[in-house]
Design a protein around this motif. Sequence first.
Motif, PDB file in Angstrom:
ATOM      1  N   LEU A 295       0.827  -1.222   0.000  1.00  0.00           N
ATOM      2  CA  LEU A 295       0.000   0.000   0.000  1.00  0.00           C
ATOM      3  C   LEU A 295       0.854   1.262   0.000  1.00  0.00           C
ATOM      4  CD1 LEU A 295      -2.926  -0.982   2.374  1.00  0.00           C
ATOM      5  CD2 LEU A 295      -2.926  -0.829  -0.102  1.00  0.00           C
ATOM      6  N   TYR A 296       2.040   1.168   0.620  1.00  0.00           N
ATOM      7  CA  TYR A 296       2.969   2.306   0.592  1.00  0.00           C
ATOM      8  C   TYR A 296       3.296   2.637  -0.864  1.00  0.00           C
ATOM      9  CZ  TYR A 296       7.555   4.491   0.507  1.00  0.00           C
ATOM     10  OH  TYR A 296       8.603   5.314   0.222  1.00  0.00           O
ATOM     11  N   LEU A 297       3.579   1.561  -1.608  1.00  0.00           N
ATOM     12  CA  LEU A 297       3.920   1.735  -3.018  1.00  0.00           C
ATOM     13  C   LEU A 297       2.712   2.277  -3.798  1.00  0.00           C
ATOM     14  CD1 LEU A 297       6.325   1.321  -4.745  1.00  0.00           C
ATOM     15  CD2 LEU A 297       5.671  -1.031  -5.146  1.00  0.00           C
ATOM     16  N   CYS A 298       1.515   1.767  -3.469  1.00  0.00           N
ATOM     17  CA  CYS A 298       0.288   2.242  -4.143  1.00  0.00           C
ATOM     18  C   CYS A 298       0.151   3.751  -3.975  1.00  0.00           C
ATOM     19  CB  CYS A 298      -0.948   1.574  -3.543  1.00  0.00           C
ATOM     20  SG  CYS A 298      -1.112  -0.131  -4.021  1.00  0.00           S
ATOM     21  N   ARG A 299       0.311   4.210  -2.742  1.00  0.00           N
ATOM     22  CA  ARG A 299       0.148   5.647  -2.481  1.00  0.00           C
ATOM     23  C   ARG A 299       1.212   6.449  -3.237  1.00  0.00           C
ATOM     24  NH1 ARG A 299      -2.091   8.218   2.886  1.00  0.00           N
ATOM     25  NH2 ARG A 299      -3.981   7.750   1.741  1.00  0.00           N
ATOM     26  N   LYS A 300       2.440   5.915  -3.254  1.00  0.00           N
ATOM     27  CA  LYS A 300       3.541   6.617  -3.913  1.00  0.00           C
ATOM     28  C   LYS A 300       3.286   6.696  -5.423  1.00  0.00           C
ATOM     29  CE  LYS A 300       8.305   7.435  -3.139  1.00  0.00           C
ATOM     30  NZ  LYS A 300       8.039   8.805  -3.480  1.00  0.00           N
ATOM     31  N   ILE A 301       2.851   5.565  -5.996  1.00  0.00           N
ATOM     32  CA  ILE A 301       2.603   5.541  -7.445  1.00  0.00           C
ATOM     33  C   ILE A 301       1.450   6.488  -7.791  1.00  0.00           C
ATOM     34  CG2 ILE A 301       1.798   4.091  -9.362  1.00  0.00           C
ATOM     35  CD1 ILE A 301       3.297   1.748  -8.048  1.00  0.00           C
ATOM     36  N   ALA A 302       0.370   6.428  -6.986  1.00  0.00           N
ATOM     37  CA  ALA A 302      -0.779   7.315  -7.250  1.00  0.00           C
ATOM     38  C   ALA A 302      -0.325   8.776  -7.181  1.00  0.00           C
ATOM     39  CB  ALA A 302      -1.889   7.046  -6.251  1.00  0.00           C
ATOM     40  N   ALA A 303       0.467   9.112  -6.155  1.00  0.00           N
ATOM     41  CA  ALA A 303       0.934  10.499  -5.996  1.00  0.00           C
ATOM     42  C   ALA A 303       1.820  10.894  -7.179  1.00  0.00           C
ATOM     43  CB  ALA A 303       1.685  10.653  -4.688  1.00  0.00           C
ATOM     44  N   ASP A 304       2.690   9.978  -7.635  1.00  0.00           N
ATOM     45  CA  ASP A 304       3.562  10.265  -8.778  1.00  0.00           C
ATOM     46  C   ASP A 304       2.759  10.506 -10.051  1.00  0.00           C
ATOM     47  OD1 ASP A 304       5.794  10.177  -7.306  1.00  0.00           O
ATOM     48  OD2 ASP A 304       6.655   8.357  -8.186  1.00  0.00           O
ATOM     49  N   HIS A 305       1.520  10.007 -10.081  1.00  0.00           N
ATOM     50  CA  HIS A 305       0.650  10.238 -11.242  1.00  0.00           C
ATOM     51  C   HIS A 305      -0.374  11.334 -10.936  1.00  0.00           C
ATOM     52  CE1 HIS A 305       2.351   6.392 -12.504  1.00  0.00           C
ATOM     53  NE2 HIS A 305       1.950   6.696 -13.728  1.00  0.00           N
ATOM     54  N   HIS A 306      -0.071  12.158  -9.921  1.00  0.00           N
ATOM     55  CA  HIS A 306      -0.954  13.262  -9.495  1.00  0.00           C
ATOM     56  C   HIS A 306      -2.327  12.763  -9.065  1.00  0.00           C
ATOM     57  CE1 HIS A 306       2.206  15.682 -11.141  1.00  0.00           C
ATOM     58  NE2 HIS A 306       2.076  15.051 -12.302  1.00  0.00           N
ATOM     59  N   GLY A 307      -2.358  11.594  -8.472  1.00  0.00           N
ATOM     60  CA  GLY A 307      -3.632  11.034  -8.017  1.00  0.00           C
ATOM     61  C   GLY A 307      -3.579  10.648  -6.551  1.00  0.00           C
ATOM     62  N   THR A 308      -4.619   9.937  -6.114  1.00  0.00           N
ATOM     63  CA  THR A 308      -4.682   9.524  -4.705  1.00  0.00           C
ATOM     64  C   THR A 308      -5.155   8.080  -4.610  1.00  0.00           C
ATOM     65  OG1 THR A 308      -6.975  10.256  -4.584  1.00  0.00           O
ATOM     66  CG2 THR A 308      -5.304  11.822  -3.811  1.00  0.00           C
ATOM     67  N   VAL A 309      -4.919   7.487  -3.439  1.00  0.00           N
ATOM     68  CA  VAL A 309      -5.541   6.196  -3.144  1.00  0.00           C
ATOM     69  C   VAL A 309      -6.019   6.257  -1.697  1.00  0.00           C
ATOM     70  CG1 VAL A 309      -3.268   5.127  -2.723  1.00  0.00           C
ATOM     71  CG2 VAL A 309      -5.226   3.672  -3.039  1.00  0.00           C
ATOM     72  N   ALA A 310      -7.262   5.816  -1.491  1.00  0.00           N
ATOM     73  CA  ALA A 310      -7.844   5.902  -0.141  1.00  0.00           C
ATOM     74  C   ALA A 310      -8.672   4.663   0.130  1.00  0.00           C
ATOM     75  CB  ALA A 310      -8.717   7.144  -0.046  1.00  0.00           C
ATOM     76  N   VAL A 311      -9.001   4.468   1.407  1.00  0.00           N
ATOM     77  CA  VAL A 311      -9.801   3.292   1.754  1.00  0.00           C
ATOM     78  C   VAL A 311     -11.055   3.710   2.508  1.00  0.00           C
ATOM     79  CG1 VAL A 311      -8.481   2.822   3.885  1.00  0.00           C
ATOM     80  CG2 VAL A 311      -9.729   0.983   2.791  1.00  0.00           C
ATOM     81  N   THR A 312     -12.167   3.038   2.188  1.00  0.00           N
ATOM     82  CA  THR A 312     -13.428   3.258   2.920  1.00  0.00           C
ATOM     83  C   THR A 312     -14.024   1.886   3.244  1.00  0.00           C
ATOM     84  OG1 THR A 312     -14.473   3.468   0.760  1.00  0.00           O
ATOM     85  CG2 THR A 312     -14.094   5.517   1.967  1.00  0.00           C
ATOM     86  N   ASP A 313     -15.137   1.904   4.010  1.00  0.00           N
ATOM     87  CA  ASP A 313     -15.756   0.635   4.404  1.00  0.00           C
ATOM     88  C   ASP A 313     -16.687   0.129   3.311  1.00  0.00           C
ATOM     89  OD1 ASP A 313     -14.481   0.695   6.835  1.00  0.00           O
ATOM     90  OD2 ASP A 313     -16.066   1.909   7.753  1.00  0.00           O
ATOM     91  N   ASN A 314     -16.646  -1.166   3.090  1.00  0.00           N
ATOM     92  CA  ASN A 314     -17.585  -1.787   2.159  1.00  0.00           C
ATOM     93  C   ASN A 314     -18.818  -2.226   2.958  1.00  0.00           C
ATOM     94  OD1 ASN A 314     -18.584  -2.842  -0.175  1.00  0.00           O
ATOM     95  ND2 ASN A 314     -17.072  -4.495  -0.369  1.00  0.00           N
TER      96      ASN A 314
END
Length: 328
Positions: A295-314
Amino acid sequence: MKRLRFLPRQKLAVATAIYWFLLLYIIAALFFWYIRLQQQNQQMASYKLLELVADDPKYIGKVETIQQEADRKAYQYRGEGITFLAIILVGAVFVFRAVRRQFKVAAQQHNFMMAITHELKTPIAVAKLNLETLLKHRLEESRQQKILQMTLQETNRLNDLTNNILISSQLEAGGYQKVQQEVDLTELGNKMIQEMRQRFPDNQFNFEAPPDLSIKGDPLLIRILISNLLDNAVKYSPRGAVVDTVMKQTGKQVVIEVRDPGPGIPDAEKQRIFKRFYRIGNEEVRKAKGTGLGLYLCRKIAADHHGTVAVTDNTPAGAIFTITLPSL
Ligand code: ADP
């Protein structure tokens, strides 16, 4: 191994004990000196009062001056004492937090090294055993296919793991040369879901995306980003779980959602899980394998693409991981 695992905790306990001892000693010394100074102040005032001559016409005025001076000194000592105490307490909180953080990082890195060793050894051992079996025994075609399929799966896992480690250290050091090209998310998603269905035949994977949904970015990084979320969805959900992946365009953004029916993420952990090496729970009781890098990598990759990654409840249970990226 077991002894090593507990070493950081023991060290932390010793450091904490020394810290509290020193802090209490310093505060006790401060109080001691404060009381001594106040006593001295009062003694000085009483000596001065004794020296006064009773029939002096300015007697009352002099007594008042001595009293006022003693009071002023008492205020001064109190003020300085409180300032010192405040500085000591602020410093103590600062040191306490810094040391704890340091120990936590050391323990997480230690766990990471152990997890890595385990994660690398298992697929290598399985692949080796499978290949030896194929070499030694003449097996029927279908059995051979099954063993080869299993070996391929393990190699894929190894590939994902090394990708995660290498890319995160390269991104960290700024050594990764990011490619900027058009990435067809619909096509990539279809391909990845197909692979997931092959790797995890017990699970059900639903995929929904409009045709030709595209973004600009690095195809390898985007693949790692989605793959880490899909892997987690399977890893942390019960066997045979249904994992839904939805891609859509909303305004100028592309949204990718990965929903699972697993245990979900408690509110207190929703931010922390994106930290490097962070894994929920305790290393001794944790069943799922992992390194805390995904998930650390996910956040870093999303940020490098000017985006975000977040989690919510299903609903009714589980987690929804949402990636938001700028569209083409
Ligand atoms: P890893 O899976 O290697 O431990 P990650 O960085 O991918 O590391 O995830 C960090 C932590 O977040 C995991 O250890 C796990 O506790 C939690 N987590 C991640 N994804 C999910 C999920 N889909 N459901 C429940 N918990 C999850």
